[in-house]
Each structure stands twice: as structure tokens, then as C-alpha cells.
Design a protein around this motif. Structure first.
Motif, PDB file in Angstrom:
ATOM      1  N   MET A 137       0.830  -1.193   0.000  1.00  0.00           N
ATOM      2  CA  MET A 137       0.000   0.000   0.000  1.00  0.00           C
ATOM      3  C   MET A 137       0.876   1.259   0.000  1.00  0.00           C
ATOM      4  SD  MET A 137      -3.074   0.715   2.634  1.00  0.00           S
ATOM      5  CE  MET A 137      -3.651   2.344   2.890  1.00  0.00           C
ATOM      6  N   SER A 138       1.987   1.219   0.705  1.00  0.00           N
ATOM      7  CA  SER A 138       2.875   2.392   0.737  1.00  0.00           C
ATOM      8  C   SER A 138       3.555   2.628  -0.607  1.00  0.00           C
ATOM      9  CB  SER A 138       3.924   2.243   1.840  1.00  0.00           C
ATOM     10  OG  SER A 138       4.771   1.152   1.572  1.00  0.00           O
ATOM     11  N   GLN A 139       3.539   1.632  -1.480  1.00  0.00           N
ATOM     12  CA  GLN A 139       4.132   1.786  -2.811  1.00  0.00           C
ATOM     13  C   GLN A 139       3.089   2.075  -3.885  1.00  0.00           C
ATOM     14  OE1 GLN A 139       6.597  -1.636  -3.429  1.00  0.00           O
ATOM     15  NE2 GLN A 139       7.836  -1.203  -1.633  1.00  0.00           N
ATOM     16  N   ASP A 140       1.824   2.088  -3.501  1.00  0.00           N
ATOM     17  CA  ASP A 140       0.732   2.391  -4.421  1.00  0.00           C
ATOM     18  C   ASP A 140       0.710   3.905  -4.645  1.00  0.00           C
ATOM     19  OD1 ASP A 140      -1.729   2.972  -5.620  1.00  0.00           O
ATOM     20  OD2 ASP A 140      -2.793   1.434  -4.486  1.00  0.00           O
ATOM     21  N   PRO A 141       0.833   4.371  -5.899  1.00  0.00           N
ATOM     22  CA  PRO A 141       0.849   5.813  -6.161  1.00  0.00           C
ATOM     23  C   PRO A 141      -0.367   6.558  -5.591  1.00  0.00           C
ATOM     24  CG  PRO A 141       1.455   4.608  -8.140  1.00  0.00           C
ATOM     25  CD  PRO A 141       1.022   3.589  -7.119  1.00  0.00           C
ATOM     26  N   ALA A 142      -1.500   5.892  -5.528  1.00  0.00           N
ATOM     27  CA  ALA A 142      -2.704   6.541  -5.009  1.00  0.00           C
ATOM     28  C   ALA A 142      -2.624   6.779  -3.501  1.00  0.00           C
ATOM     29  CB  ALA A 142      -3.927   5.691  -5.339  1.00  0.00           C
TER      30      ALA A 142
ATOM     31  N   GLN B  42      -4.916   9.165   9.348  1.00  0.00           N
ATOM     32  CA  GLN B  42      -4.735   7.830   9.894  1.00  0.00           C
ATOM     33  C   GLN B  42      -5.985   6.967   9.757  1.00  0.00           C
ATOM     34  OE1 GLN B  42      -4.638  10.679  11.648  1.00  0.00           O
ATOM     35  NE2 GLN B  42      -5.348  10.404  13.755  1.00  0.00           N
ATOM     36  N   TRP B  43      -7.168   7.566   9.825  1.00  0.00           N
ATOM     37  CA  TRP B  43      -8.395   6.763   9.775  1.00  0.00           C
ATOM     38  C   TRP B  43      -8.655   6.208   8.373  1.00  0.00           C
ATOM     39  CZ3 TRP B  43      -8.332  11.542  12.353  1.00  0.00           C
ATOM     40  CH2 TRP B  43      -8.246  11.417  13.746  1.00  0.00           C
ATOM     41  N   ILE B  44      -8.456   7.020   7.360  1.00  0.00           N
ATOM     42  CA  ILE B  44      -8.668   6.542   5.985  1.00  0.00           C
ATOM     43  C   ILE B  44      -7.619   5.498   5.616  1.00  0.00           C
ATOM     44  CG2 ILE B  44      -7.373   8.413   4.852  1.00  0.00           C
ATOM     45  CD1 ILE B  44      -9.539   8.310   2.645  1.00  0.00           C
ATOM     46  N   VAL B  45      -6.377   5.701   6.075  1.00  0.00           N
ATOM     47  CA  VAL B  45      -5.319   4.714   5.822  1.00  0.00           C
ATOM     48  C   VAL B  45      -5.637   3.418   6.567  1.00  0.00           C
ATOM     49  CG1 VAL B  45      -2.873   4.190   6.197  1.00  0.00           C
ATOM     50  CG2 VAL B  45      -3.549   6.432   5.318  1.00  0.00           C
ATOM     51  N   ASP B  46      -6.084   3.526   7.795  1.00  0.00           N
ATOM     52  CA  ASP B  46      -6.439   2.353   8.593  1.00  0.00           C
ATOM     53  C   ASP B  46      -7.535   1.538   7.908  1.00  0.00           C
ATOM     54  OD1 ASP B  46      -6.485   0.652  10.947  1.00  0.00           O
ATOM     55  OD2 ASP B  46      -8.333   1.691  11.501  1.00  0.00           O
ATOM     56  N   ARG B  47      -8.585   2.207   7.466  1.00  0.00           N
ATOM     57  CA  ARG B  47      -9.688   1.491   6.804  1.00  0.00           C
ATOM     58  C   ARG B  47      -9.217   0.807   5.527  1.00  0.00           C
ATOM     59  NH1 ARG B  47     -12.560   5.973   8.687  1.00  0.00           N
ATOM     60  NH2 ARG B  47     -12.276   7.065   6.716  1.00  0.00           N
TER      61      ARG B  47
ATOM     62  N   LEU C  91      -9.079  -3.242   4.768  1.00  0.00           N
ATOM     63  CA  LEU C  91      -9.770  -3.779   3.593  1.00  0.00           C
ATOM     64  C   LEU C  91      -8.812  -4.626   2.752  1.00  0.00           C
ATOM     65  CD1 LEU C  91     -12.223  -3.919   1.676  1.00  0.00           C
ATOM     66  CD2 LEU C  91     -11.363  -1.811   0.631  1.00  0.00           C
ATOM     67  N   ARG C  92      -7.624  -4.105   2.512  1.00  0.00           N
ATOM     68  CA  ARG C  92      -6.638  -4.849   1.723  1.00  0.00           C
ATOM     69  C   ARG C  92      -6.182  -6.125   2.436  1.00  0.00           C
ATOM     70  NH1 ARG C  92      -2.882  -1.188  -1.900  1.00  0.00           N
ATOM     71  NH2 ARG C  92      -4.376   0.404  -2.522  1.00  0.00           N
ATOM     72  N   LEU C  93      -6.036  -6.051   3.743  1.00  0.00           N
ATOM     73  CA  LEU C  93      -5.640  -7.220   4.509  1.00  0.00           C
ATOM     74  C   LEU C  93      -6.717  -8.300   4.427  1.00  0.00           C
ATOM     75  CD1 LEU C  93      -3.543  -8.484   6.413  1.00  0.00           C
ATOM     76  CD2 LEU C  93      -4.770  -7.412   8.317  1.00  0.00           C
ATOM     77  N   LYS C  94      -7.981  -7.893   4.570  1.00  0.00           N
ATOM     78  CA  LYS C  94      -9.087  -8.852   4.483  1.00  0.00           C
ATOM     79  C   LYS C  94      -9.134  -9.495   3.099  1.00  0.00           C
ATOM     80  CE  LYS C  94     -13.085 -10.813   5.499  1.00  0.00           C
ATOM     81  NZ  LYS C  94     -13.053 -12.111   4.894  1.00  0.00           N
ATOM     82  N   LYS C  95      -8.960  -8.718   2.050  1.00  0.00           N
ATOM     83  CA  LYS C  95      -8.962  -9.263   0.683  1.00  0.00           C
ATOM     84  C   LYS C  95      -7.794 -10.225   0.472  1.00  0.00           C
ATOM     85  CE  LYS C  95     -11.526  -5.604  -1.628  1.00  0.00           C
ATOM     86  NZ  LYS C  95     -11.499  -4.556  -2.662  1.00  0.00           N
TER      87      LYS C  95
END
Length: 84
Positions: free
Chosen positions: A1-6, A41-46, A50-54
Motif C-alpha cells: 500500500m505504501s508503494q501504491d501511487p494513489a 490515519q483513519w482513511i489509511v487504517d480502513r 480492507l486490503r488485509l481482508k482481501k
């Protein structure tokens, strides 16, 4: 996620996995630090959750949930008509 340009503008440093923090009856707690932009932090956390669950779903890992078994015993016996 930290490497995702978005998401690079939201995450200020590579995430740090500190390790397993606790084992519960139905869980494992893994401590992770993600340094974010202020008030993001909240938007990153969510998004992280989500990515972890997927990722867990892709790997066939299910989420643990508490289970209880309840046994009912009836001390009364059924009386057949005409037996009394």
C-alpha cells in the motif's frame, strides 16, 4: 500500500511490523505502525484493513470468531398416554 501511487501521499514512511503482540482464544494480534499524513490515519487504517481482508480471502484464510456450544438436557421424560 505504501508503494501504491494513489496512497503514497498519505503514508509518510514504510510500515513497520513490530511483531505478534498477543494470542487470544480466537485471535492473533499483530502490531503494525504506519506513519501517516496529519489526520489521515483513519482513511489509511480502513484501506489497510480492507486490503488485509482481501489478501486473507485470496489465500483462503478465514477470520476467527467466537463459537459456543449449548447443550440442553431435559430431565422430564415423555409420558405416553395410558401408562399412568
Amino acid at each position: 500500500m505504501s508503494q501504491d501511487p494513489a496512497w503514497q501521499s498519505f503514508i509518510l514512511a514504510p510500515p513497520q511490523v513490530l511483531g505478534v503482540d498477543a494470542f487470544g482464544d480466537n485471535s492473533i494480534t499483530i502490531r503494525l505502525w504506519i506513519r501517516t499524513a496529519p489526520r489521515q490515519q483513519w482513511i489509511v487504517d480502513r484501506q489497510f484493513r480492507l486490503r488485509l481482508k482481501k489478501a486473507f480471502d485470496r489465500e483462503g484464510l478465514s477470520m476467527p470468531f467466537p463459537q459456543r456450544f449449548v447443550w440442553f438436557e431435559n430431565p422430564l421424560t415423555q409420558i405416553k398416554p395410558g401408562t399412568r
